[in-house]
Design an enzyme around this catalytic site. Sequence first.
Site, PDB file in Angstrom:
ATOM      1  N   GLU A  85      21.329 -14.171 -18.634  1.00 26.32           N
ATOM      2  CA  GLU A  85      21.339 -12.984 -19.487  1.00 26.32           C
ATOM      3  C   GLU A  85      22.693 -12.681 -20.121  1.00 26.32           C
ATOM      4  OE1 GLU A  85      19.201 -10.941 -20.627  1.00 26.32           O
ATOM      5  OE2 GLU A  85      17.381 -11.341 -19.517  1.00 26.32           O
ATOM      6  N   SER A 345     -10.622  13.209  31.945  1.00 25.50           N
ATOM      7  CA  SER A 345     -10.048  12.958  33.275  1.00 25.50           C
ATOM      8  C   SER A 345      -8.604  12.473  33.240  1.00 25.50           C
ATOM      9  CB  SER A 345     -10.899  11.912  34.010  1.00 25.50           C
ATOM     10  OG  SER A 345     -12.211  12.381  34.214  1.00 25.50           O
TER      11      SER A 345
END
Length: 694
Positions: A85, A345
């Site tokens: 780029e 329980s």
Amino acid sequence: MKRFQRIAVGLGMVFAAAAATAFGLDAADRAYPPPLERALVVSPEVVDAEGALLRAFATAEGRWRLETKIEDVDPRFLRMLVAYEDRRFFDHSGVDPLAAGRAFLQLLTNGRVVSGASTLTMQVARLIEPRETRSLSAKLLQVVRAVQLERRLTKNEILELYLTHAPYGGNLEGVRAASLAYFGKEPNRLTVAEAALLVALPQAPEGRRPDRKWAQAMAARERVLARSGVADVIGEGELQRAIRDPLPRQRLELPSHAAHLAEAAIRKYPTAQEHSTTLRRSVQEALEEVAREAASKLSPKVGVAMVMADGETGEIIGEVGSSDYFDSSRSGWIDMTRVNRSPGSTLKPFIYGLAFEQGLVSQETIIEDRPSDFFGYRPKNFDMGYQGDVTVRHALQLSLNVPAVRLLDVVGPSRLMSRFRRAEVRTVLPPHEAPGLAIGLGGLGITLGDLVQAYAALANQGAPVRLGNGITGRPGELERGPLLEPSAAWHVTDILSDILPPLGSPRLGIAYKTGTSYGYRDAWSVGYDGRHVLGVWVGRADNGAVPGISGYQTAAPILFEAFARSGVLHTPLPRPPAGAMRIAQGDLPISQRRFSMTAGGLIAASVGAPAPQIVYPPEGAKVDLGLTSEAGEMPLALKLQGGKAPFRWLANGRPLEGLSYRRNSEWRPDGAGYATLTVIDAAGRAASVRIFVE
């Protein structure tokens, strides 16, 4: 002379004009700065304890824009990006005069634009201040903004803005979002082919999307690889391999783990960009996968929730609020780890722990499992049958209801609730009701998170641990005294660790307990090793009944599967503390060989004398025996009133040597700390005090 004066005046005017121009440009630069505030708008992220991404949220305009730092990206990708780029990126000041001259000559020669002259800085200027049309004025503005950016930011900061804002098709912005969406991974370890594709896409993000324009994406990737500068970066061998690498054909979902916890973090700190949690992504992923698989085998309205915690630090390392956040049939948006439900329980181990602590029973003590009436309360077992005489060990392992209620009637529901409050385990009783015997069988409300916190104390040898909320808070050990004495916690763990795993589940070396609430509304299973605690809940979010579910058959298999796949390093269960051991029934004191009860309390024979009462040391006393001094330790005098000789003394559940026919005795503790002293007379009646020795 006049000539030199004119030259001097002319030079002075030139310098003055230059200074005025520079001053004017500087003033204009300060008056019209680049809109860097837009660059700060990124997607909020929720990360695990090591910074790994758990979930990201789109920005207000619906963009996936993940902040990206230089160190987040593969260095080879950065070199390829600059080579392709903007080769002179680190040398120019925002505008590359050589590239601009080349582009202008190509325009004159060919009559059309052959190559652009935009630098990476100019592209960043366009990204943070987008223009709808491409015009000369827009281009000039880019040039000005590029120069302004170069004045304000370092090259790395400019590069990071590009890495965060570059377009990659659809609503993807930035290299991290693109790497996660196309490759399913962070961009810190990219292949050459992957890096080349990410370099190519921003030039035409919609026209080169591999999930829609596969051929165009392939051609663009090859152009990047063919660029001479890029080839110099990667080398010929890597180039040939990269050309043959396949291209992704679909876009993946970005990570979306811990949906409920992530949303809670956003609500708690709405302006923060990054939200740290105590979760571990590998554990979270495993628990979520297990929850999804388990839910797929259940009825459409039945969901699964899980909490896994580090019992030593109190940190939540995995939390699943529902099997699928977006499953409306299961009300998946409700976080079931924070909803109060009946625990069935699962509280029984703490009842037995208090009974061990007070010296009322040992593991091999015989206890009755027969139909009983506790002032109008008539508990029944889950299978509606009764076992008759059983040991305390088997009563807990079989989760028998009547023996648990027998013990709770003696230790007291209020004492059980007091211990939970000490450990900051929050419970909810029915409105306007005091704690009763029904709490032992699930007659109260508790969240999955609080239940895991209670069991974390068992994994921590009785010491309560405050769990965090997964986001903030200060988890850690509490200093309000133990939930259970270490010896009592060990006895409970020893019993629970010997329960057989569900059919088809492997033995993992964990202790666990199951529970099923009244009406088959909730199925629970909680298990722990020496450090980690995992709780599982199965049920309907609307509290509807689910016929056939149970803690053992429904929740326990999920518990074992999740524990096995969580990846946590197994820690052995705690070793027995000093003095704690299993005692065979024949070696128990006569008063502990059988536990029986009537409406009047404990009985073993006809009783003529009043019940025993410990008069020294008194309840809650702090006694200095010189355990921490050089003078040497002293024995603790024990005194009682009433009762029928002979007497059996117990310290922290361990019988002292021999029976005593006197009401005065002595005890030499093993060390400083809290201790529970219990005396049992020949009639089986008991009295206990809790003290602190030092």
